[in-house]
Design a protein around this motif. Sequence first.
Motif, PDB file in Angstrom:
ATOM      1  N   HIS A  12      18.570 -23.644  11.570  1.00  0.00           N
ATOM      2  CA  HIS A  12      16.972 -23.440  12.095  1.00  0.00           C
ATOM      3  C   HIS A  12      15.967 -24.641  11.557  1.00  0.00           C
ATOM      4  CE1 HIS A  12      15.451 -21.273   8.734  1.00  0.00           C
ATOM      5  NE2 HIS A  12      16.358 -20.953   8.682  1.00  0.00           N
ATOM      6  N   GLN A  20      11.927 -21.822  12.876  1.00  0.00           N
ATOM      7  CA  GLN A  20      11.733 -21.028  14.346  1.00  0.00           C
ATOM      8  C   GLN A  20      12.702 -19.949  14.300  1.00  0.00           C
ATOM      9  OE1 GLN A  20       8.745 -21.241  15.946  1.00  0.00           O
ATOM     10  NE2 GLN A  20       9.123 -19.881  17.481  1.00  0.00           N
ATOM     11  N   GLY A  24      14.435 -20.355  20.256  1.00  0.00           N
ATOM     12  CA  GLY A  24      14.194 -20.880  19.038  1.00  0.00           C
ATOM     13  C   GLY A  24      15.426 -21.482  18.802  1.00  0.00           C
ATOM     14  N   CYS A  25      16.234 -20.817  17.378  1.00  0.00           N
ATOM     15  CA  CYS A  25      17.569 -21.409  17.222  1.00  0.00           C
ATOM     16  C   CYS A  25      18.536 -20.271  17.574  1.00  0.00           C
ATOM     17  CB  CYS A  25      17.625 -21.268  15.488  1.00  0.00           C
ATOM     18  SG  CYS A  25      17.620 -19.698  15.051  1.00  0.00           S
ATOM     19  N   GLU A  36      15.245 -22.433  26.286  1.00  0.00           N
ATOM     20  CA  GLU A  36      14.445 -23.145  25.366  1.00  0.00           C
ATOM     21  C   GLU A  36      13.883 -24.258  25.884  1.00  0.00           C
ATOM     22  OE1 GLU A  36      12.463 -24.070  22.489  1.00  0.00           O
ATOM     23  OE2 GLU A  36      13.216 -22.168  22.234  1.00  0.00           O
ATOM     24  N   ARG A  57      15.739 -27.653  19.539  1.00  0.00           N
ATOM     25  CA  ARG A  57      16.229 -26.424  19.156  1.00  0.00           C
ATOM     26  C   ARG A  57      17.300 -26.060  20.278  1.00  0.00           C
ATOM     27  NH1 ARG A  57       9.794 -24.427  18.688  1.00  0.00           N
ATOM     28  NH2 ARG A  57       9.688 -24.929  16.187  1.00  0.00           N
ATOM     29  N   GLY A 101       8.837 -16.236  22.193  1.00  0.00           N
ATOM     30  CA  GLY A 101       7.876 -17.366  22.384  1.00  0.00           C
ATOM     31  C   GLY A 101       7.437 -17.263  23.751  1.00  0.00           C
TER      32      GLY A 101
END
Length: 404
Positions: free
Chosen positions: A230, A233, A261-262, A282, A287, A327
């Motif tokens: 990562h 995040q 994120g990851c 994403e 990422r 997010g």
Amino acid sequence: MTRWLTIIGIGEDGYSGLGQNARDALACAGTVFGGKRHLEMLPAGLTAKRAAWPVPFSDTYEQLLALRGQPVAALASGDPMHFGVGATLTRYIALDEMRIIPAPSSFSLAAAALGWPMQETQLLSVHGRPVQTLFKAFSPAAKLLILSNDGDTPAQVARMLRESGYDRAQLTVLEHLGGALERRTAGTADCWDHPRCADLNVLAVDCNKANPPAQVHSTLAGLTDDAFEHDGQLTKRHVRAVTLAHLAPLPGELLWDVGAGCGSIGIEWMRAHNSCRTLAIEASERRQELILRNSLVLGVPDLQLVRGEAPAALQGLAEPDAVFVGGGVTDAGVMDACWESLKPGGRLVANAVTIQSEMALVTWRASYGGELTKLLVSQAQPLGGFDTWRSALPVTIYAARKPV
């Protein structure tokens, strides 16, 4: 309707190993479907038309349904309902239109050959499936029976075991079980140098609890943070475990991991059960690559990546059973699009770290209900010659269930 379709399990011993009910069904059939190898096992005296499975296999359904009402037989390896063609055909043809006559599966034959109780053994298949799914199955003391994709599978699995720290895992390749060409090859992962074996094989793996690797990944929620590649995040371990408890994955369910994120939440969702599915949404290209790499290493290569930014990227996606918004809580339309798409009875979970995102969740809760939990995690860290508590940023977790 008359049971016009008979699905017959057949082993390496061919026609001679079939029972009388299977032989009668073949004698009455106007058409027999099967793989080329299986069709060649049938005696010349059978008058039925022989039809090899088409490529792609999905063309089979139209061909079979065109013969509906006529006597048809289909040959399948071993038990047709265990990773077999029978399990596929039952999705398209009603059960009261067919008969299924199983033979001993490759797993049954392998368990008998090794003396392994099947109830204590994981039964897996990488036939037509990504071999990386096996990473999730590796654990100390695990015994695995794996239906290989082809003759290269044992060498691939040996390499994966070494990469995972299971150097001393014992591998046994069982080829052509139950037939005249039956053969067994054994060795350990650290020195596996056997040549390519027959495509038709079952691979047995004993992970050998006496030599556990340095790092073992549980299938329970809350993998260590360093299990993931990562860039910072990342939903941290303790928050991730609580978040997944609110998401409550169940077999066969689909998760939207929005702002993935990851990919940690979506990956752990899929690790909860083999049939759990994730769409990881994403926008960041960097990422996106992290998600793909993490999903491979952690044994869920079937995770689906959706490249784009919510809410636009959510249009046209399959309805989710659960949604995690990691997010984009404050982005216009994201929460609304997730709630609208969520199935009745589904779960929406969103995490907030900033004051603004927390305020957005408080406002959302006032309209849609649900519960808010604030999680503050502290860990002991050195301070001079002593230890003190260092607190991570508090995280607000919102969880709600959509009315049925």
